[in-house]
Design a protein around this motif. Structure first.
Motif, PDB file in Angstrom:
ATOM      1  N   TRP A 120       0.831  -1.192   0.000  1.00 52.77           N
ATOM      2  CA  TRP A 120       0.000   0.000   0.000  1.00 52.77           C
ATOM      3  C   TRP A 120       0.872   1.252   0.000  1.00 52.77           C
ATOM      4  O   TRP A 120       1.225   1.764  -1.044  1.00 52.77           O
ATOM      5  CB  TRP A 120      -0.920   0.000   1.226  1.00 52.77           C
ATOM      6  CG  TRP A 120      -2.135  -0.862   1.097  1.00 52.77           C
ATOM      7  CD1 TRP A 120      -2.853  -1.110  -0.033  1.00 52.77           C
ATOM      8  CD2 TRP A 120      -2.773  -1.597   2.151  1.00 52.77           C
ATOM      9  NE1 TRP A 120      -3.915  -1.940   0.258  1.00 52.77           N
ATOM     10  CE2 TRP A 120      -3.892  -2.257   1.575  1.00 52.77           C
ATOM     11  CE3 TRP A 120      -2.525  -1.745   3.516  1.00 52.77           C
ATOM     12  CZ2 TRP A 120      -4.746  -3.053   2.342  1.00 52.77           C
ATOM     13  CZ3 TRP A 120      -3.370  -2.546   4.274  1.00 52.77           C
ATOM     14  CH2 TRP A 120      -4.461  -3.195   3.683  1.00 52.77           C
ATOM     15  N   THR A 121       1.217   1.717   1.179  1.00 54.15           N
ATOM     16  CA  THR A 121       2.053   2.907   1.342  1.00 54.15           C
ATOM     17  C   THR A 121       3.034   2.642   2.470  1.00 54.15           C
ATOM     18  O   THR A 121       2.938   1.642   3.188  1.00 54.15           O
ATOM     19  CB  THR A 121       1.218   4.153   1.697  1.00 54.15           C
ATOM     20  OG1 THR A 121       0.662   3.971   3.019  1.00 54.15           O
ATOM     21  CG2 THR A 121       0.090   4.371   0.707  1.00 54.15           C
ATOM     22  N   TRP A 122       3.978   3.580   2.670  1.00 59.13           N
ATOM     23  CA  TRP A 122       4.973   3.392   3.734  1.00 59.13           C
ATOM     24  C   TRP A 122       4.326   3.470   5.116  1.00 59.13           C
ATOM     25  O   TRP A 122       4.883   2.955   6.084  1.00 59.13           O
ATOM     26  CB  TRP A 122       6.087   4.423   3.599  1.00 59.13           C
ATOM     27  CG  TRP A 122       6.809   4.299   2.286  1.00 59.13           C
ATOM     28  CD1 TRP A 122       6.899   5.230   1.299  1.00 59.13           C
ATOM     29  CD2 TRP A 122       7.510   3.148   1.803  1.00 59.13           C
ATOM     30  NE1 TRP A 122       7.596   4.723   0.224  1.00 59.13           N
ATOM     31  CE2 TRP A 122       7.988   3.462   0.514  1.00 59.13           C
ATOM     32  CE3 TRP A 122       7.773   1.887   2.335  1.00 59.13           C
ATOM     33  CZ2 TRP A 122       8.723   2.551  -0.245  1.00 59.13           C
ATOM     34  CZ3 TRP A 122       8.501   0.983   1.564  1.00 59.13           C
ATOM     35  CH2 TRP A 122       8.970   1.318   0.296  1.00 59.13           C
ATOM     36  N   SER A 123       3.171   4.064   5.229  1.00 59.96           N
ATOM     37  CA  SER A 123       2.522   4.139   6.549  1.00 59.96           C
ATOM     38  C   SER A 123       1.675   2.906   6.843  1.00 59.96           C
ATOM     39  O   SER A 123       1.565   2.467   7.990  1.00 59.96           O
ATOM     40  CB  SER A 123       1.656   5.400   6.654  1.00 59.96           C
ATOM     41  OG  SER A 123       0.646   5.391   5.659  1.00 59.96           O
ATOM     42  N   THR A 124       1.071   2.331   5.816  1.00 62.77           N
ATOM     43  CA  THR A 124       0.218   1.154   6.036  1.00 62.77           C
ATOM     44  C   THR A 124       0.905  -0.160   5.683  1.00 62.77           C
ATOM     45  O   THR A 124       0.475  -1.224   6.109  1.00 62.77           O
ATOM     46  CB  THR A 124      -1.085   1.271   5.216  1.00 62.77           C
ATOM     47  OG1 THR A 124      -0.759   1.606   3.856  1.00 62.77           O
ATOM     48  CG2 THR A 124      -1.985   2.345   5.790  1.00 62.77           C
ATOM     49  N   THR A 129       0.406  -2.750  12.837  1.00 61.42           N
ATOM     50  CA  THR A 129       0.504  -2.129  14.150  1.00 61.42           C
ATOM     51  C   THR A 129      -0.840  -2.259  14.877  1.00 61.42           C
ATOM     52  O   THR A 129      -1.895  -2.314  14.256  1.00 61.42           O
ATOM     53  CB  THR A 129       0.887  -0.646  14.046  1.00 61.42           C
ATOM     54  OG1 THR A 129      -0.088   0.045  13.249  1.00 61.42           O
ATOM     55  CG2 THR A 129       2.257  -0.471  13.406  1.00 61.42           C
ATOM     56  N   ALA A 130      -0.758  -2.303  16.207  1.00 57.85           N
ATOM     57  CA  ALA A 130      -1.975  -2.397  17.022  1.00 57.85           C
ATOM     58  C   ALA A 130      -2.800  -1.125  16.861  1.00 57.85           C
ATOM     59  O   ALA A 130      -2.254  -0.042  16.675  1.00 57.85           O
ATOM     60  CB  ALA A 130      -1.594  -2.600  18.487  1.00 57.85           C
ATOM     61  N   PRO A 131      -4.125  -1.238  16.900  1.00 59.49           N
ATOM     62  CA  PRO A 131      -4.920  -2.449  17.142  1.00 59.49           C
ATOM     63  C   PRO A 131      -5.255  -3.236  15.881  1.00 59.49           C
ATOM     64  O   PRO A 131      -5.962  -4.226  15.945  1.00 59.49           O
ATOM     65  CB  PRO A 131      -6.178  -1.882  17.778  1.00 59.49           C
ATOM     66  CG  PRO A 131      -6.383  -0.570  17.079  1.00 59.49           C
ATOM     67  CD  PRO A 131      -4.999  -0.024  16.868  1.00 59.49           C
ATOM     68  N   TYR A 132      -4.735  -2.757  14.734  1.00 61.31           N
ATOM     69  CA  TYR A 132      -5.100  -3.404  13.466  1.00 61.31           C
ATOM     70  C   TYR A 132      -3.888  -4.115  12.871  1.00 61.31           C
ATOM     71  O   TYR A 132      -3.309  -3.693  11.873  1.00 61.31           O
ATOM     72  CB  TYR A 132      -5.674  -2.378  12.497  1.00 61.31           C
ATOM     73  CG  TYR A 132      -6.877  -1.648  13.053  1.00 61.31           C
ATOM     74  CD1 TYR A 132      -7.971  -2.360  13.558  1.00 61.31           C
ATOM     75  CD2 TYR A 132      -6.922  -0.265  13.120  1.00 61.31           C
ATOM     76  CE1 TYR A 132      -9.067  -1.710  14.091  1.00 61.31           C
ATOM     77  CE2 TYR A 132      -8.027   0.407  13.647  1.00 61.31           C
ATOM     78  CZ  TYR A 132      -9.089  -0.336  14.135  1.00 61.31           C
ATOM     79  OH  TYR A 132     -10.180   0.311  14.669  1.00 61.31           O
ATOM     80  N   ASN A 133      -3.499  -5.198  13.520  1.00 60.89           N
ATOM     81  CA  ASN A 133      -2.356  -5.999  13.084  1.00 60.89           C
ATOM     82  C   ASN A 133      -2.883  -7.295  12.466  1.00 60.89           C
ATOM     83  O   ASN A 133      -3.434  -8.144  13.165  1.00 60.89           O
ATOM     84  CB  ASN A 133      -1.441  -6.303  14.266  1.00 60.89           C
ATOM     85  CG  ASN A 133      -0.163  -7.016  13.847  1.00 60.89           C
ATOM     86  OD1 ASN A 133      -0.003  -7.406  12.690  1.00 60.89           O
ATOM     87  ND2 ASN A 133       0.750  -7.182  14.784  1.00 60.89           N
TER      88      ASN A 133
END
Length: 255
Positions: A144-148, A177-181
């Motif tokens: 996706w991107t460097w953040s996601t 990353t938490a909470p969406y790992n």
């Protein structure tokens, strides 16, 4: 009487005998490696995945798969004592449309294994390590991107119950990353000891059932959820479901 030079030479020889020569030491530090070939067979229920066929999920919803990819990484084995032996730097992209890529070979110094472990997805370190190459290259369409970060697993299909344009079903599951790992560790016992030997070919066949994406920890009906392309609660729910899609199909050892 020995001279000083002779004494030093004798001492040096004794030290070499006690410690072992550099060649001997290097030989001891190089264990014999055994190769294991791991193959992945993608299925829907008990049927081998055919991208021209129509299948049904647990809710009776028809669908035809158009794309199916997922990352396998951080492979490790359980040895005869049950301890986990990690294989460093193991990252593979399993792509239904690439038959050669569904079979991978790795090496281990273990002589007996009782189970295999791996991540479905890419660990957080690789997600934040900048531009990658090979199977981790963004050009593979799994980033996706460097953040996601990376898409851990991707399922695309068409279904008559989808309300999306052209009846599309799009599940791109990610988040590190938490909470969406969405990264999930899979542990599969072999059910018996697999004795490894460099003269033999060791094979482990693993099946992946796409129907597990729709049911298990959560009910994911296509009619209600035809689209997921970002980390979030829906992505987490689908990842929790597909963590159960793997099972050992067969193990073999042949010369």
């Amino acid at each position: 009487m020995w001279g000083l030079k002779t004494k030093l030479m004798v001492l040096q020889a004794l030290l070499l005998l006690a410690l072992g020569s550099p060649a001997q030491k290097s030989k001891k530090e190089s264990p014999i490696l055994n190769n294991i070939t791991i193959s992945f067979e993608n299925k829907v229920g008990g049927q081998l995945l055919d991208m021209d066929s129509v299948y049904q999920n647990a809710f009776g919803e028809a669908f035809t798969v158009t794309q199916f990819k997922y990352y396998i990484s951080n492979i490790s084995f359980n040895d005869a004592a049950g301890k986990e032996a990690k294989i460093p730097d193991t990252y593979f992209l399993i792509n239904q449309q690439d038959s050669a890529g569904k079979s991978i070979t790795i090496s281990t110094p273990l002589s007996v294994i009782t189970g295999i472990n791996f991540l479905i997805g890419i660990d957080s370190i690789k997600n934040v390590s900048g531009v990658q190459t090979g199977v981790l290259d963004p050009l593979n369409g799994m980033f996706w991107t460097w953040s996601t970060g990376y898409i851990m697993a991707k399922l695309e299909a068409v279904s008559p119950v989808s309300k999306a344009p052209q009846s599309r079903v799009t599940y791109h599951i990610g988040g590190f990353t938490a909470p969406y790992n969405a990264v999930k560790k899979i542990s599969l016992p072999l059910g018996s000891l697999l004795q490894l030997h460099p003269a033999n070919i060791s094979r482990i066949s693993i099946s992946a059932d796409i129907n597990k994406w729709f049911s298990g920890a959560s009910d994911i009906r296509i009619a209600d959820h035809n689209f997921c392309m970002n980390p979030g609660s829906l992505s987490n729910a689908i990842a929790a479901n597909y963590a159960a899609m793997f099972s050992i199909q067969s193990i073999s050892l042949s010369k």
